[in-house]
Design an enzyme around this catalytic site. Structure first.
Site, PDB file in Angstrom:
ATOM      1  N   HIS A 225       0.799  -1.231   0.000  1.00 29.46           N
ATOM      2  CA  HIS A 225       0.000   0.000   0.000  1.00 29.46           C
ATOM      3  C   HIS A 225       0.830   1.279   0.000  1.00 29.46           C
ATOM      4  CE1 HIS A 225      -3.968  -1.902   0.917  1.00 29.46           C
ATOM      5  NE2 HIS A 225      -3.194  -2.820   1.465  1.00 29.46           N
TER       6      HIS A 225
ATOM      7  N   LYS B 209     -14.998   8.167  -3.525  1.00 27.32           N
ATOM      8  CA  LYS B 209     -16.239   8.457  -2.779  1.00 27.32           C
ATOM      9  C   LYS B 209     -16.794   9.813  -3.167  1.00 27.32           C
ATOM     10  CE  LYS B 209     -14.300   5.720   0.911  1.00 27.32           C
ATOM     11  NZ  LYS B 209     -13.470   5.765   2.138  1.00 27.32           N
TER      12      LYS B 209
ATOM     13  N   LYS C 264      -8.676  13.782   5.029  1.00 25.43           N
ATOM     14  CA  LYS C 264      -7.839  12.573   5.003  1.00 25.43           C
ATOM     15  C   LYS C 264      -6.817  12.752   6.106  1.00 25.43           C
ATOM     16  CE  LYS C 264      -6.880  13.655   0.617  1.00 25.43           C
ATOM     17  NZ  LYS C 264      -6.958  12.555  -0.347  1.00 25.43           N
ATOM     18  N   ARG C 265      -6.064  11.699   6.438  1.00 25.00           N
ATOM     19  CA  ARG C 265      -5.031  11.850   7.449  1.00 25.00           C
ATOM     20  C   ARG C 265      -4.098  13.003   7.061  1.00 25.00           C
ATOM     21  NH1 ARG C 265      -4.698   8.033  11.746  1.00 25.00           N
ATOM     22  NH2 ARG C 265      -2.768   9.128  12.187  1.00 25.00           N
TER      23      ARG C 265
ATOM     24  N   LYS D 273       0.584  14.325   1.534  1.00 28.62           N
ATOM     25  CA  LYS D 273      -0.766  14.620   1.033  1.00 28.62           C
ATOM     26  C   LYS D 273      -0.968  16.122   0.818  1.00 28.62           C
ATOM     27  CE  LYS D 273      -2.718  10.595   3.513  1.00 28.62           C
ATOM     28  NZ  LYS D 273      -3.383   9.713   2.523  1.00 28.62           N
TER      29      LYS D 273
ATOM     30  N   THR E   7      -8.764   6.533  -1.815  1.00 28.23           N
ATOM     31  CA  THR E   7     -10.086   5.941  -2.004  1.00 28.23           C
ATOM     32  C   THR E   7     -11.169   6.988  -1.786  1.00 28.23           C
ATOM     33  OG1 THR E   7      -9.827   5.108   0.250  1.00 28.23           O
ATOM     34  CG2 THR E   7      -9.566   3.525  -1.531  1.00 28.23           C
TER      35      THR E   7
HETATM   36  I1  GPV Z   1       1.244   1.646   4.188  1.00 22.99           I
HETATM   37  N1  GPV Z   1      -2.409   3.490   3.452  1.00 22.99           N
HETATM   38  C1  GPV Z   1      -2.896   3.770   4.705  1.00 22.99           C
HETATM   39  O1  GPV Z   1      -4.011   4.251   4.855  1.00 22.99           O
HETATM   40  N2  GPV Z   1      -2.135   3.495   5.791  1.00 22.99           N
HETATM   41  C2  GPV Z   1      -0.924   2.910   5.688  1.00 22.99           C
HETATM   42  O2  GPV Z   1      -0.253   2.673   6.695  1.00 22.99           O
HETATM   43  C3  GPV Z   1      -0.478   2.592   4.374  1.00 22.99           C
HETATM   44  C4  GPV Z   1      -1.202   2.903   3.290  1.00 22.99           C
HETATM   45  C5  GPV Z   1      -3.269   3.809   2.293  1.00 22.99           C
HETATM   46  C6  GPV Z   1      -2.589   4.548   1.163  1.00 22.99           C
HETATM   47  O3  GPV Z   1      -1.907   5.667   1.680  1.00 22.99           O
HETATM   48  C7  GPV Z   1      -3.675   4.985   0.191  1.00 22.99           C
HETATM   49  O4  GPV Z   1      -3.112   5.601  -0.931  1.00 22.99           O
HETATM   50  C8  GPV Z   1      -4.484   3.761  -0.263  1.00 22.99           C
HETATM   51  O5  GPV Z   1      -5.598   4.170  -0.996  1.00 22.99           O
HETATM   52  C9  GPV Z   1      -4.964   2.969   0.941  1.00 22.99           C
HETATM   53  O6  GPV Z   1      -3.880   2.636   1.791  1.00 22.99           O
HETATM   54  C10 GPV Z   1      -5.659   1.683   0.542  1.00 22.99           C
HETATM   55  O7  GPV Z   1      -4.905   0.964  -0.372  1.00 22.99           O
END
Ligand code: GPV
Length: 833
Positions: free
Chosen positions: A374, A682, A567-568, A573, A678
Site C-alpha cells: 500500500h 467516494k 484525510k489523514r 498529502k 479511495t
Molecule cells: I502503508 N495506506 C494507509 O491508509 N495506511 C498505511 O499505513 C499505508 C497505506 C493507504 C494509502 O496511503 C492509500 O493511498 C491507499 O488508498 C490505501 O492505503 C488503501 O490501499
C-alpha cells in the site's frame, strides 16, 4: 470435535427454530422485548440510547440467523475460503448498514416512529467502530462488505482493540488526543469464550530428535497469553450471506489470576501479569503510512497472526484432507506487511508441529499467501531488528534465516555473477543493527504481490521491488485498483441521490453492478433530472453547513463552492499546499476593491483529518489551518467570500455527511506518493469533482470519467526525482506567489510567525521534498479554472453527472472479483434460504 445434538432430539430444535421478524409489527415486538428483558427497562424509562440498543439487538438477532445458515452451508459445501488478515478494520457504524443490507430500513423507520423515535436520532447514537487509521483500514471494511455481497466464503481476522483511533479535539487551534473507549456498549460482537488460543512468546529453541530419529526444533519456555475470539457478523447487501469478522482479544492465560502467586500473597504481581497480557490488544497504533519498531506492536502482530492461523489450520484439519490440498481450501491475503509473520508461522506449524518436510511445507505456504503493498514511502516499509525477533520469537527468526538462505541460493543460481544483487534482495539487511525487511519476506512467501492502483503497481515493479521482478518474472506482480462499496458510500451516505439514480437506472441494480450508472448519461439533457440533481447537492451542502454551525459556530453559505480536503494529515498529502493556496486567495481578495470583490465566487475551504500524535509537522499544519480560519472567518472585508473550516475528529460517520457535500475535493499528493486514495472515488461517486495531481487512482478516474471532468495539475511522477535533485544541488528559487504567502505568515497576520517557521523552512531551506513550490503555480491556476467552470452551473452539473455515470469501475465489488479470479481462485457460494 464440537458437540452436536443426536438425531432423535433434533425435531424439538427444529420445532423451535428462531424466526426473524419480517414486518413492522414483528420489528416492534422485538424492540419492546429487548427493552423489557435484555435491557431491563420499560416504556417509562426508554431514552434514545436504549432505543438504539434494542433496535440493534433486534437486527443483530436477524443477522445471526443468516450468519448461522451461512457458516453451516460454507462448512458443509467444503468450498475454498478467503481469509483477509488486516491489523485495521475501519468499520464505522453498523446499524444503518445492517438495516439497508437486509432491506428493512423503511420497516424499522416506521416501527421506530410508531414507538416514538426518529430513526436518524437512533442511528446517530452508535459509536463508530474505529479500529483503523485511514485508507488502509477503510479498504478492509469495504472489502468485507463486497465479499459478503458477492457471496464469497470469507473471513476477516483482526485485533479487538479496547481503544480505537483516538478522538480529536481542537483546542486553541491545536490537536488534542482523547482516548476512544468505544466498547462501552457494543451489541455487534459475540464473545466466544470457548474459542481461545494460547500464544507463546520469548523462551528458547532446543534441537532434538523425534521418535524416527529426525532432527526437530522445540520452542519451549517463555510466557503464554490467551487469545479470545470475538465475532462480528458481516451482512451482504440483498443476500442472506453473512460472513464473519473474527477479532482477537488478549487475556492472561490460566484464568483470572495466577493462583500460585495469589496464594503466596503476591496479589499485586498477579494482577500486573494480567494487565500486561491485556495490554497486547489494548490500543491501535495511531500511525498512518509510518512504521515505528516498537516491541508491543510486534507482539500485537504475532499474537493476532498466530491465533488466526491456529484457527484456520484447525478448521482445515476438520476436513480430513491431505496437507497438499491446503492451498486449494485456503487463500490468505496479507493487508500490507503487518501480518507477514503469518508466512513464518504457517511454515513453523507445518514443519515443527505437523512434521512436514521443509520443501513440501514451503510449497504449501507460498501457494496460500498473497501480499498487497500500500505504499512506496520508505518510512512506511516495515523492518524489525533481528535482536528484537531473537528475543520475542526465537524459532521464527531461525525460520526466517532459513527462508532467506534458500531464497538467496535460488537468486545466486539465476544471477551467479551478481554479488550486489544478493546484498540488495536479502531479507536480512546487513545494517547496524541487522534488520528483517518484512516486504521482502512477504514477497518471497507469497505467490502474488499486488499494488492498489496502476501507477502504484508500476512504481513498485520498477523501483522498490525491481530486483524481485527480475528474479521471479513479471507474472508474480499484478495490479488490483482499489474500490469502495456503493452501499455505504452512495446508498447509505446519500439516500436522495441513490433514489434519483434508481429512478433513472431501472431500480437498485446499480448497487450490485455499479457499471449500471452509465445509463445516467442518457438523461444528461433531462431538465427535471438535472434540477433534482442540483437540489440534492444543495441539500447535502445544507446538511454539512448545519453540522459546521452546530460544531464550530461558524455560518457558511451553502451556495458557496464547497472545497473539501479530508484525510489523514501528512506532508505527502500536502494539506500545507492547500492552506498556502487559501492564504493566496485571501490576499488576492484583500487587494481588490469592494466592487471587484462583489464579482468573486464565494468559497468554503473545508479541512479535516487526524495527525499521528507524534507527527509534529502534521500538527503544525493543523495549527496553521485553524489560525488562518480564525483570521479569515472574522474579516469583515471578506464575509461570505471565503471561509476556512477545520472539522474536528474526521471519521467514517462524518465522512458519510462530508462526501455528499463537496463541489470539489482535493487529492493533491506529490506525484508518485499516494498509492491509490479511495476518498477520491467516494467524492466523485457523490457528484463532486476532483482537483488533483496525476497520482494514484486519480489517473484511472481521469481515464474513466474523461479529462474534461477533473481538474488535474502539477508535475508528473517521472519528474519528481530530478526536481528534488535540483532543489538540493541547483539554485532553488521558490515560486513568487508562494513567497508572498510566506511573507504574510512571517508578518504575523495569522498569529505568532515563529509557530509556522518549520512549515516555511521545509520549503525554503530543507529542499522542499514534497515539491510544494514546484506545483504551487499550476495549483493556483487550476483553482482559477475551477472557479470559472463553477460559474457556468449548467456545464458544471453536466460534468458531475457524466463523472458519476462513468464511476462504475471503482466499486469494491469489481476489485474483489479481480482478487478472487487472479489471486485467490475462489468462487461465490450463494446461500440457500
Ligand atoms: I502503508 N495506506 C494507509 O491508509 N495506511 C498505511 O499505513 C499505508 C497505506 C493507504 C494509502 O496511503 C492509500 O493511498 C491507499 O488508498 C490505501 O492505503 C488503501 O490501499
Amino acid at each position: 470435535g464440537a458437540a452436536s445434538i443426536p438425531e432423535p432430539q433434533r425435531a424439538a430444535w427444529q420445532k423451535h427454530t428462531v424466526k426473524s421478524f419480517e414486518d413492522q409489527d414483528g420489528f416492534e415486538r422485538e424492540v419492546v422485548r429487548h427493552v423489557e428483558t435484555t435491557l431491563a427497562r420499560s416504556l417509562f424509562n426508554c431514552d434514545e440510547k436504549a432505543a438504539y440498543a434494542a433496535t440493534s439487538l433486534a437486527f443483530r438477532d436477524r443477522l445471526i440467523t443468516d450468519w448461522n445458515k451461512t457458516q453451516q452451508q460454507q462448512t458443509y459445501s467444503d468450498a475454498k475460503r478467503v481469509y483477509y488478515l488486516s491489523l485495521e478494520f475501519l468499520m464505522g457504524r453498523a446499524l444503518d448498514n445492517a438495516m439497508l443490507n437486509v432491506g428493512l430500513k423503511d420497516t424499522a423507520k416506521a416501527g421506530l416512529a410508531d414507538l416514538g423515535f426518529r430513526i436518524e436520532d437512533i442511528i446517530t447514537q452508535e459509536n463508530d467502530a474505529a479500529l483503523g487509521n485511514g485508507g488502509l483500514g477503510r479498504l478492509a471494511a469495504c472489502f468485507l462488505d463486497s465479499l459478503a455481497s458477492l457471496n464469497y466464503p470469507a473471513w476477516g481476522y483482526g485485533l479487538r482493540y479496547r481503544y480505537g483511533i483516538f478522538k480529536q479535539e481542537i483546542i486553541d487551534g491545536y490537536q488534542v488526543e482523547v482516548p476512544d473507549y468505544w466498547l462501552d456498549f457494543n451489541p455487534w460482537e459475540f464473545p466466544r469464550h470457548d474459542v481461545t488460543v494460547d500464544i507463546q512468546f520469548y523462551g528458547n529453541v532446543r534441537k532434538s530428535t523425534d521418535a524416527n530419529g529426525k532432527n526437530v526444533s522445540v520452542w519451549e519456555g517463555g510466557e503464554v497469553v490467551q487469545a479470545v475470539a470475538y465475532d462480528v457478523p458481516i451482512p451482504g447487501y440483498a443476500t442472506p450471506t453473512t460472513n464473519n469478522l473474527r477479532l482477537w482479544s488478549s487475556k492472561a492465560s490460566g484464568g483470572e489470576f495466577d493462583f500460585q502467586k495469589f496464594n503466596n500473597g503476591d496479589y499485586e504481581s498477579s494482577v500486573a501479569d494480567q494487565q500486561r497480557a491485556e495490554t497486547i490488544s489494548a490500543v491501535l497504533y495511531p500511525n498512518d503510512n509510518l512504521e515505528r519498531g516498537k516491541e508491543l506492536r510486534l507482539k500485537q502482530q504475532y499474537f493476532w497472526v498466530a491465533a488466526s492461523l491456529y484457527d484456520i489450520v484447525r478448521r482445515f484439519k476438520k476436513s480430513r484432507r491431505g496437507w497438499s490440498e491446503f492451498p486449494e481450501q485456503v487463500a490468505i491475503q496479507l493487508n500490507d506487511t503487518h501480518p507477514t509473520l503469518a508466512i513464518v508461522e504457517l511454515q513453523r506449524i507445518l514443519v515443527d508441529v505437523e512434521g512436514l518436510e521443509w520443501d513440501q511445507a514451503w510449497t504449501i505456504v507460498t501457494n496460500t499467501f498473497g501480499y498487497t503493498n500500500h505504499t512506496v514511502l520508505p518510512e512506511a516499509l516495515e523492518k524489525w531488528p533481528v535482536g528484537l525477533l531473537q528475543n520475542l520469537l526465537p524459532r521464527h527468526l531461525q525460520i526466517i534465516f532459513d527462508i532467506n538462505l534458500f531464497f538467496l541460493q535460488q537468486v545466486e543460481k539465476k544471477f551467479p555473477e551478481d554479488r550486489d544483487m544478493l546484498r540488495r534482495v536479502s531479507i536480512v539487511e546487513e545494517s547496524q543493527p541487522k534488520m528483517i525487511r518484512m516486504a521482502y519476506l512477504a514477497i518471497v512467501g507469497s505467490h502474488k504481490v499486488n499494488g492498489v492502483a496502476e501507477l502504484h503497481s508500476d512504481l513498485i515493479q520498477t523501483t522498490i521491488f525491481k530486483d524481485f521482478v527480475a528474479i521471479y518474472g513479471p507474472d508474480k506482480f499484478t495490479n488490483v485498483t482499489n474500490g469502495v462499496t456503493p452501499r455505504r458510500w452512495l446508498h447509505q451516505a446519500n439516500p436522495r441521490l441513490s433514489e434519483l439514480i434508481a429512478s433513472k437506472c431501472g431500480g437498485n441494480g446499480f448497487l450490485t453492478d455499479l457499471t449500471n450508472l452509465n445509463k445516467l448519461e442518457q438523461f444528461l439533457d433531462d431538465k427535471d433530472f438535472r434540477k433534482e440533481w442540483a437540489e440534492i447537492k444543495y441539500a447535502n451542502k445544507v446538511r454539512l453547513a448545519k453540522h459546521i454551525k452546530s460544531t464550530l459556530g461558524v455560518t457558511v453559505n451553502p451556495a458557496a463552492l464547497f472545497d473539501i480536503q479530508v484525510k489523514r494529515i501528512h506532508e505527502y498529502k500536502r494539506q500545507q499546499m492547500n492552506i498556502f493556496g487559501v492564504i493566496h486567495r485571501y490576499l488576492t481578495l484583500k487587494k481588490m476593491s469592494p466592487e471587484e470583490r462583489k464579482k468573486q465566487l464565494p468559497r468554503v475551504s473545508i479541512f479535516g483529518g487526524k495527525a499521528a500524535p507524534g507527527y509534529w509537522m502534521a500538527k503544525q499544519i493543523i495549527h496553521l489551518i485553524n489560525s488562518v480560519g480564525s483570521v479569515v472567518n472574522n474579516d469583515a472585508d471578506i464575509g461570505d467570500l471565503l471561509k476556512v473550516i477545520f472539522l474536528e475528529d474526521y471519521n467514517v460517520s462524518k465522512a458519510e455527511i462530508i462526501c455528499p457535500a463537496s463541489d470539489i475535493s482535493e487529492h493533491i499528493s506529490t506525484a508518485g506518493t499516494e498509492a491509490s486514495g479511495t476518498s477520491n472515488m467516494k467524492f466523485v461517486l457523490n457528484g463532486g469533482l476532483i482537483i488533483g495531481t496525476c497520482d494514484g487512482a486519480n489517473i484511472e478516474i481521469t481515464r474513466e470519467t474523461g479529462e474534461n471532468n477533473i481538474f488535474l495539475f502539477g508535475n508528473l511522477s517521472e519528474d519528481v526525482e530530478d526536481l528534488r535533485h535540483a532543489h538540493t544541488y541547483g539554485s532553488h528559487a521558490i515560486d513568487s506567489d508562494l513567497d508572498i504567502v510566506f511573507q504574510e505568515i512571517e508578518k504575523g497576520t495569522f498569529g505568532t510567525p515563529h509557530d509556522f517557521g518549520a512549515l516555511i523552512s521545509a520549503v525554503r531551506q530543507h529542499g522542499d521534498y514534497y515539491l510544494v513550490s514546484d506545483d504551487f503555480h499550476s495549483y493556483i491556476e487550476t483553482h482559477r479554472l475551477v472557479d470559472e467552470s463553477y460559474r457556468n452551473q449548467d456545464e458544471w452539473v453536466s460534468k458531475c453527472i457524466t463523472a458519476v455515470a462513468r464511476m462504475g469501475f471503482f466499486s469494491s465489488d469489481r476489485c474483489i472479483n479481480e482478487y478472487a479470479e487472479s489471486i485467490w481462485n475462489v468462487e461465490p457460494l450463494p446461500i440457500k434460504e
